[in-house]
Design a protein around this motif. Structure first.
Motif, mmCIF file in Angstrom:
data_model
loop_
_atom_site.group_PDB
_atom_site.id
_atom_site.type_symbol
_atom_site.label_atom_id
_atom_site.label_comp_id
_atom_site.label_asym_id
_atom_site.label_seq_id
_atom_site.Cartn_x
_atom_site.Cartn_y
_atom_site.Cartn_z
ATOM 1 N N ARG A 92 -3.778 37.485 -46.223
ATOM 2 C CA ARG A 92 -5.130 37.786 -45.753
ATOM 3 C C ARG A 92 -5.075 38.655 -44.501
ATOM 4 N NH1 ARG A 92 -9.361 33.320 -43.479
ATOM 5 N NH2 ARG A 92 -7.623 33.098 -42.030
ATOM 6 N N MET A 93 -4.127 38.351 -43.611
ATOM 7 C CA MET A 93 -3.967 39.149 -42.397
ATOM 8 C C MET A 93 -3.567 40.578 -42.742
ATOM 9 S SD MET A 93 -1.370 40.557 -40.398
ATOM 10 C CE MET A 93 0.065 39.587 -40.833
ATOM 11 N N VAL A 94 -2.602 40.734 -43.652
ATOM 12 C CA VAL A 94 -2.123 42.072 -44.024
ATOM 13 C C VAL A 94 -3.263 42.916 -44.586
ATOM 14 C CG1 VAL A 94 -0.640 43.338 -45.635
ATOM 15 C CG2 VAL A 94 0.255 41.335 -44.420
ATOM 16 N N LEU A 95 -4.061 42.323 -45.457
ATOM 17 C CA LEU A 95 -5.143 43.064 -46.109
ATOM 18 C C LEU A 95 -6.185 43.566 -45.115
ATOM 19 C CD1 LEU A 95 -5.638 40.776 -49.247
ATOM 20 C CD2 LEU A 95 -4.618 43.062 -49.203
ATOM 21 N N SER A 96 -6.249 42.945 -43.946
ATOM 22 C CA SER A 96 -7.261 43.334 -42.957
ATOM 23 C C SER A 96 -6.690 44.214 -41.847
ATOM 24 C CB SER A 96 -7.878 42.079 -42.334
ATOM 25 O OG SER A 96 -6.907 41.360 -41.586
ATOM 26 N N THR A 97 -5.401 44.562 -41.930
ATOM 27 C CA THR A 97 -4.723 45.257 -40.830
ATOM 28 C C THR A 97 -4.637 46.766 -41.045
ATOM 29 O OG1 THR A 97 -3.377 43.321 -40.281
ATOM 30 C CG2 THR A 97 -2.536 45.450 -39.571
ATOM 31 N N ASP A 98 -4.979 47.514 -40.005
ATOM 32 C CA ASP A 98 -4.711 48.952 -39.946
ATOM 33 C C ASP A 98 -3.364 49.086 -39.234
ATOM 34 O OD1 ASP A 98 -4.447 51.621 -39.117
ATOM 35 O OD2 ASP A 98 -6.608 51.899 -39.007
ATOM 36 N N ARG A 99 -2.314 49.357 -40.007
ATOM 37 C CA ARG A 99 -0.969 49.294 -39.442
ATOM 38 C C ARG A 99 -0.735 50.344 -38.360
ATOM 39 N NH1 ARG A 99 4.732 49.212 -42.825
ATOM 40 N NH2 ARG A 99 5.892 48.006 -41.278
ATOM 41 N N GLU A 100 -1.183 51.566 -38.584
ATOM 42 C CA GLU A 100 -0.962 52.615 -37.594
ATOM 43 C C GLU A 100 -1.623 52.257 -36.269
ATOM 44 O OE1 GLU A 100 0.942 55.279 -37.452
ATOM 45 O OE2 GLU A 100 1.784 54.609 -39.364
ATOM 46 N N ALA A 101 -2.823 51.698 -36.341
ATOM 47 C CA ALA A 101 -3.504 51.287 -35.113
ATOM 48 C C ALA A 101 -2.745 50.149 -34.439
ATOM 49 C CB ALA A 101 -4.934 50.858 -35.428
ATOM 50 N N ALA A 102 -2.188 49.248 -35.249
ATOM 51 C CA ALA A 102 -1.414 48.137 -34.690
ATOM 52 C C ALA A 102 -0.154 48.643 -34.001
ATOM 53 C CB ALA A 102 -1.049 47.150 -35.801
#
Length: 753
Positions: A713-723
């Motif tokens: 659920r966390m992965v699906l909501s994450t913008d990786r580049e922004a993180a």
């Protein structure tokens, strides 16, 4: 010698008279009055009084010989008030030549105790808890002798048991007397495994309750005690030779042996038996004395000594009963209560009935906690005084979200728990809906989520969680729960079953990670001053190549035309990996020479747990087919903090700049060489920590089954580049933990934690 014989005969005669009063009929108060009269006459005391503790904490005068009888059920002392309160506070006898001069003396005119100076009081202890006090007094100022104190303690122990059983005073009349904890309590501890559970308390290794308190023949009973003490010592010697140890450190067993031969402990047992008690009753009396005296100690060492005596007393009671340790049956919805547990001890219980686990000690990184998380059992640890605050069968709530335990919870607490459990069930339903959804970030990066396993029962979780494979299969669990070394066919059968259950999904088998706190019952082991840094894991396999080669042969045989991943634990040098990989090549060649079926492909990897490898990755990575970061051990070695030591295990945070920089160094080196890398420590299964790992560039995470849903659920909501952009400045922080900053970043990016 004559004096001692008379002293022994005195208390035995007294106990016999008390037993006769117990068996006689008549009103309860009348029997109590007879008991104090008998004690006063036997002790040549002018006063004998019994005080019992009410649920309010007040001590009430229940019976007296020598004081004004009108004070019975009238005189009450607040918690800690008077000499009686001092006895309960100390948990041991109070012997005074002139009681009114003591600073805790509280004058109660209704009792008429003005003329009495000499005072001897002992606590009535049941299960280490004071439920009252037994007091004798005399007019003449004097100190009572050691034998008189011992005799009164013996009588007090018997009275405590018969009062609690309702034999002396009807239980209806004792409904407000606190014979055992009954009020709701909330204990704050530390979360070891998430989840909520409501059930009935089951005490781990509950001692056998003595049914018979008084011995028929003191001399024969003393012989029986000594014989069973010898059996106990022989058992402990056997364990130290490595024949019956499962998950118990040799240091603890050395302590057992030292205390089993302790003269003071032995002398206390023998004296209690000589006074007329059975061996079982003597154990309980000495145990209660130690609990009361050491349980209040501020010094941690003294409290640990209490635990040593507790364990020793439990074992002696089982020896006296002719029992041997083994698996126990559980009621439905059982909540296991223990001081601490080893991983194999936890596995002895029926997981279908075990709903929760509460521990007095332990650590979130201990193997018992890891097993609890793997089995999905909510667990809270470091609950001080837990064992003395709960009784067998008490209703208990385990709150693995807040790290709390509710003993005998109120109705509103149960309602709140049920509401939260319903919310968790809804969340699980959400995770179930996500089971077949690929874990892809908002900006399109695929994250592989795998699960950790080690037991055959874990395999069912593959389909249930939607894990993409098994990123860590702990092969040592099969060895730890077996009574003897698993043979080649048994190992092959397990590995075949695992690969069959995986259905073509990858399975990474970690070779035996034994040693340290994981000891086999059938292997001789040497005591080490620092087992976590000692002879364990791949070091043991390389020093005993026959053991490692047998396992590799079983793995190769089980693969039979399928892909096989083998990983070596705790590799500290490049040479260790080179030697271990050579053994794989030898076993593969052995299979080929004999025309045996072999894997379609064989990939060999290393666990990065020893910090030394971080500065030699340029040499290691080209030799490996993959690596996995074992953060549990890596962090304890990085911070020099034993993960099993509660006093230091929480002194570091994996979300601190040093830890994050180390992880980024490993990830960057693997990307530069094209080496597949995963993180298989406990942090991979926690949403916030997994978010940090993704922001560091990791895209393969292996975790306990319960972590798959929340992390997906966390992965699906994450913008990786922004993180990644948000994480970069945090790595340069000069402070300690950056956990709060990472959580703030995740909230800012609307990440579902």
């Amino acid at each position: 010698m004559v004096e001692r014989v008379l002293a022994v005969r005195g208390p035995r005669s007294l106990l016999r008279q008390i037993r006769e009063v117990m068996s006689a009929g008549g009103p309860a108060q009348g029997r109590l009055d007879k008991v104090v009269r008998i004690i006063a006459n036997s002790m040549v005391a002018e006063v004998c009084s019994i005080y019992l503790r009410r649920a309010s904490g007040e001590m009430e005068l229940f019976a007296t010989e020598g004081l004004d009888p009108s004070a019975v059920h009238v005189t009450r002392l607040r918690t800690g008030e008077g000499l009686v309160g001092e006895i309960l506070r100390l948990g041991r006898p109070l012997n005074l030549s002139d009681a009114p001069l003591h600073p805790s003396f509280s004058y109660r005119p209704e009792t008429g105790e003005d003329p009495f100076h000499a005072f001897l009081g002992v606590p009535l202890l049941r299960g280490g808890r004071p439920i009252g006090a037994l007091v004798v007094q005399n007019r003449t100022a004097r100190i009572y002798g050691e034998e008189e104190v011992e005799d009164l303690q013996t009588v007090a122990m018997v009275i405590a048991e018969i009062v609690a059983s309702g034999e002396l005073v009807g239980l209806a009349e004792l409904k407000d007397v606190e014979l055992a904890p009954h009020r709701p309590e909330r204990l704050k501890g530390v979360r070891f495994a998430e989840g909520l559970a409501l059930g009935k308390a089951v005490l781990h290794d509950t001692p056998v309750a003595p049914e018979k308190l008084l011995a028929d023949d003191a001399a024969l009973e003393e012989v029986r005690l000594r014989d069973n003490l010898e059996k106990l010592r022989a058992q402990i010697d056997e364990m130290l030779e490595g024949h019956h140890v499962v998950g118990v450190s040799y240091e603890v067993l050395e302590t057992y042996r030292m205390f089993a031969h302790d003269r003071g402990w032995t002398r206390g047992l023998e004296e209690a038996v000589r006074s007329g008690l059975t061996a079982e009753a003597a154990v309980e009396r000495v145990r209660s004395e130690h609990r009361a005296r050491l349980g209040q100690a501020r010094d941690a060492y003294l409290r640990e000594r209490l635990h040593d005596f507790e364990d020793l007393a439990d074992r002696l009671l089982r020896v006296l009963a002719g029992e041997t340790p083994g698996s126990r049956k559980l009621p439905d919805d059982a909540i296991l209560i223990a001081r601490n547990l080893g991983p194999a001890e936890l596995l002895e219980y029926d997981r279908t009935k075990l709903k929760g686990l509460l521990l007095e000690e332990g650590s979130a990184a201990s193997h018992a906690a890891i097993v609890a998380r793997a089995l999905g059992i909510p667990c809270v640890g470091r609950l001080q005084g837990l064992r003395d605050r709960v009784s067998e069968g008490d209703p208990v709530v385990v709150d693995g979200e807040t790290g709390e335990a509710y003993l005998r919870p109120r109705a509103d607490v149960v309602e709140s728990f049920q509401a939260r459990a319903a919310v968790r069930a809804g969340r699980r339903a959400e995770f179930a809906r996500l089971r077949d959804t690929p874990a892809i970030t908002q900006d399109g990066d695929k994250i592989s989520l795998l699960m950790n396993a080690g037991l055959a029962v874990d395999l069912d979780n593959l389909e249930e969680t939607g894990a993409e494979g098994i990123g860590l299969f702990r092969t040592e669990f099969q060895f730890m729960v077996a009574e003897e070394m698993p043979r080649l066919d048994a190992q092959t059968a397990l590995y075949t079953r695992v690969l069959d259950a995986a259905g073509g999904r990858p399975v990474i088998f970690r070779t035996l990670d034994l040693g340290g706190d994981k000891v086999l019952p059938y292997m001789q082991a040497e005591r080490e001053d620092n087992p976590a840094l000692g002879w364990r894991a791949v070091r043991m396999g390389l020093d005993r190549p026959a053991l490692l080669r047998l396992q590799l042969r079983a793995l190769i045989s089980a693969a039979r035309g399928r892909e096989l991943h083998v990983m070596f634990p705790l590799v500290a040098t490049v040479e260790e990996f080179r030697t271990a990989r050579a053994l794989v090549d030898q076993e593969l060649a052995w299979a080929h020479r004999r025309g045996r079926a072999s894997p379609s492909s064989l990939r060999v990897g290393a666990m990065i747990e020893a910090p030394a490898l971080i500065w030699h990755l340029d040499a290691l990575l080209p030799m490996t087919d993959f690596v996995s970061v074992g953060t549990n051990d890596l962090m304890q070695y990085l911070f020099a903090a034993d993960r099993g030591n509660a006093r230091v295990s929480d002194r570091y945070d994996c979300l601190s700049p040093p830890a994050l920089r180390v992880l980024k160094t490993i990830g960057d080196a693997c990307r530069d060489t094209g080496t597949p890398v995963s993180v298989c420590g406990e942090i991979a299964g926690r949403s916030l920590e997994a978010f940090a790992l993704i922001a560091l560039g990791f895209d393969r995470l292996s975790m306990p089954p319960a972590g798959i849903g929340p992390v997906k659920r966390m992965v699906l909501s994450t913008d990786r580049e922004a993180a990644i952009r948000g994480m970069a400045p945090l790595l340069k922080s000069g402070g300690g933990s950056v956990r709060n900053e990472i959580e703030t970043l995740a909230r800012k990016l609307n990440v579902a934690l």
